[in-house]
Design a protein around this motif. Structure first.
Motif, short mmCIF file in Angstrom:
data_model
loop_
_atom_site.label_atom_id
_atom_site.label_comp_id
_atom_site.label_asym_id
_atom_site.label_seq_id
_atom_site.Cartn_x
_atom_site.Cartn_y
_atom_site.Cartn_z
N ILE A 6 0.83 -1.21 0.00
CA ILE A 6 0.00 0.00 0.00
C ILE A 6 0.86 1.25 0.00
CG2 ILE A 6 -1.62 1.35 1.42
CD1 ILE A 6 -2.86 -1.30 2.29
N LYS A 7 2.02 1.22 0.68
CA LYS A 7 2.86 2.41 0.79
C LYS A 7 3.69 2.70 -0.45
CE LYS A 7 4.72 1.15 4.74
NZ LYS A 7 5.58 1.22 5.95
N GLN A 8 3.69 1.79 -1.42
CA GLN A 8 4.44 2.04 -2.65
C GLN A 8 3.84 3.22 -3.41
OE1 GLN A 8 7.45 0.39 -3.65
NE2 GLN A 8 7.19 -0.05 -1.47
N LYS A 9 4.70 3.98 -4.08
CA LYS A 9 4.30 5.23 -4.73
C LYS A 9 3.13 5.07 -5.70
CE LYS A 9 6.21 9.28 -7.07
NZ LYS A 9 7.45 9.91 -7.59
N PRO A 10 3.11 4.04 -6.58
CA PRO A 10 1.97 3.92 -7.51
C PRO A 10 0.63 3.76 -6.80
CG PRO A 10 3.80 2.56 -8.24
CD PRO A 10 4.14 3.02 -6.85
N ILE A 11 0.62 3.00 -5.69
CA ILE A 11 -0.63 2.79 -4.95
C ILE A 11 -1.01 4.07 -4.21
CG2 ILE A 11 -1.82 1.37 -3.25
CD1 ILE A 11 -0.97 -0.05 -5.86
N MET A 12 -0.03 4.72 -3.60
CA MET A 12 -0.31 5.98 -2.90
C MET A 12 -0.85 7.02 -3.87
SD MET A 12 0.13 5.63 0.32
CE MET A 12 0.01 7.36 0.74
N LYS A 70 -5.73 10.37 -5.25
CA LYS A 70 -6.70 10.93 -6.20
C LYS A 70 -8.07 11.16 -5.56
CE LYS A 70 -4.60 8.97 -10.39
NZ LYS A 70 -4.79 8.03 -11.53
N TYR A 71 -8.29 10.53 -4.41
CA TYR A 71 -9.58 10.66 -3.72
C TYR A 71 -9.57 11.78 -2.68
CZ TYR A 71 -10.94 6.24 -5.86
OH TYR A 71 -11.27 5.24 -6.76
N ARG A 72 -8.57 12.63 -2.72
CA ARG A 72 -8.52 13.73 -1.76
C ARG A 72 -9.72 14.65 -1.91
NH1 ARG A 72 -2.37 15.66 -2.77
NH2 ARG A 72 -3.10 15.35 -4.89
N GLN A 128 -6.39 21.59 4.83
CA GLN A 128 -6.19 20.14 4.85
C GLN A 128 -7.20 19.46 3.93
OE1 GLN A 128 -6.48 19.00 8.98
NE2 GLN A 128 -4.29 19.35 9.31
N TYR A 129 -6.99 18.21 3.72
CA TYR A 129 -7.94 17.43 2.93
C TYR A 129 -8.16 16.10 3.63
CZ TYR A 129 -3.77 14.96 1.39
OH TYR A 129 -2.62 14.24 1.37
N ARG A 130 -9.17 15.39 3.18
CA ARG A 130 -9.51 14.11 3.79
C ARG A 130 -9.69 13.06 2.70
NH1 ARG A 130 -11.57 12.42 8.58
NH2 ARG A 130 -11.67 14.56 9.34
N ILE A 131 -9.29 11.83 3.02
CA ILE A 131 -9.56 10.69 2.16
C ILE A 131 -10.43 9.74 2.96
CG2 ILE A 131 -8.58 8.74 0.90
CD1 ILE A 131 -6.06 10.39 0.52
N TYR A 132 -11.68 9.60 2.55
CA TYR A 132 -12.62 8.79 3.33
C TYR A 132 -12.27 7.32 3.22
CZ TYR A 132 -15.34 13.01 3.96
OH TYR A 132 -15.74 14.27 4.31
N ALA A 133 -12.60 6.58 4.29
CA ALA A 133 -12.23 5.17 4.38
C ALA A 133 -12.76 4.35 3.22
CB ALA A 133 -12.72 4.59 5.71
#
Length: 338
Positions: free
Chosen positions: A260-266, A271-273, A280-285
């Protein structure tokens, strides 16, 4: 060295001269004293005190003496109490009156040579540890991007939510339970010990916290790219409810966390910010859990994890040696200049 075109009043220094910068810091509570190593002459600000070793004093011995704390007490007892608390205030004559117990020239040379050799050994060990960590990062990237294949099976894409399961909120127990708070660069606990896994303190408030256990996946939904993300490697604890806590099922926790922490996945996750207050921004679960990650079977995940576990073991082994060498240097700096 001077950074200004106006160098009137500056001092000329030559190789093996010493420069005393009276500005205090956490690493140099009475200011650093450094030796000028360059062959060509230089200039320094008149705010610094410049001097050189003469007579029976070995310049390299002098350099190591001032890397120790043997002279700190004299500065503390003899310095002036000036208006500025970020600088040492001591008269030149008082500084040069500092008593130093000098061994014979032969003994000075032996001490300086020994400490120099130890310093070079520490530098080599630091380079080795840094190289191992760099090697691990590169290999991990190549394995998780399938540039290097440890297994022959085909990797398939799965939603993150297939493996991560949200945990409920619980009130902080009344017992003296550890409170965990992840940071982007690791943290320092209340006793000054460093923990890569986060900031460990004791808390007795009644605020609501989320329960977390060993190998839970934790992330902050706010400003994820500069926040914290990773596994709970500490164990049972509670954590602020600003974090999202997930248990991991049907997958290897280490592998899923690293994938999950790899750059392509991050990049996919970010993109869901969605914007929120204070920049600030949020990425919902639900958006985070819906992102796809490409992984092999559970058995292959464990096999890959075993490879990196051996690398981690080597890094830990070399880091322990580095820590021992640094402690030895500190010990000798305290004992050789009494």
């Amino acid at each position: 060295m001077a950074n200004s075109d106006n160098t009137s009043g500056y001092y000329i220094i030559r190789q093996n001269d010493f420069v005393y910068n009276p500005r205090k810091s956490s690493d140099a509570p009475y200011g650093p004293i450094s030796s000028y190593k360059y062959a060509e002459d230089g200039i320094v600000s008149p705010l610094y005190l410049c001097f050189h070793a003469k007579g029976e004093i070995n310049p390299l011995y002098y350099e190591w003496y001032f890397r120790s704390s043997a002279w700190h007490r004299y500065i503390y007892m003899s310095g002036d109490s000036g208006a500025r608390h970020d600088r040492v205030s001591i008269k030149d004559d008082t500084f040069f009156a500092m008593p130093i117990n000098l061994p014979s020239e032969q003994e000075q040379s032996k001490i300086a040579s020994f400490l120099q050799s130890l310093d070079e050994r520490i530098a080599a060990q630091e380079k080795l540890v840094a190289s191992l960590k760099k090697y691990k990062r590169g290999l991990l990237h190549d394995v998780l991007s399938e540039k290097i294949k440890i297994t022959t099976e085909t990797w398939t894409e799965h939603r993150i939510g297939e493996f991560l399961h949200s945990k409920s909120i619980k009130q902080l127990p009344t017992t003296d339970a550890p409170l965990m708070a992840f940071t982007a660069t690791g943290g320092v606990c209340d006793k000054g010990e460093r923990y890569d896994r986060g900031f460990l303190v004791k808390d007795a408030s009644s605020k609501l916290y989320k329960r977390t256990d060993l190998n839970d996946f934790i992330y902050s939904s706010n400003n994820l790219d500069v926040g914290s993300i990773g596994l709970n490697l500490y164990g049972s604890a509670v954590i602020s409810d600003v974090y999202e806590i997930f248990s991991i099922k049907d997958a290897d926790p280490w592998f899923i966390s690293e994938a999950i922490k790899q750059k392509p996945i991050m990049s996919r996750i970010l993109k869901y910010r969605q914007g929120c207050l204070y920049g600030q921004y949020r990425i919902y679960a639900e958006d985070f859990l819906g992102v796809f990650v490409k992984i092999p079977s559970y058995e292959a995940q464990k096999k890959i994890g075993a490879v990196f576990s051996k690398i981690d073991g080597k890094i830990t082994q070399e880091q322990i040696l580095l820590d021992c060498l640094e402690k030895a240097r500190t010990f000798f700096l305290q004992q050789l200049f009494i």
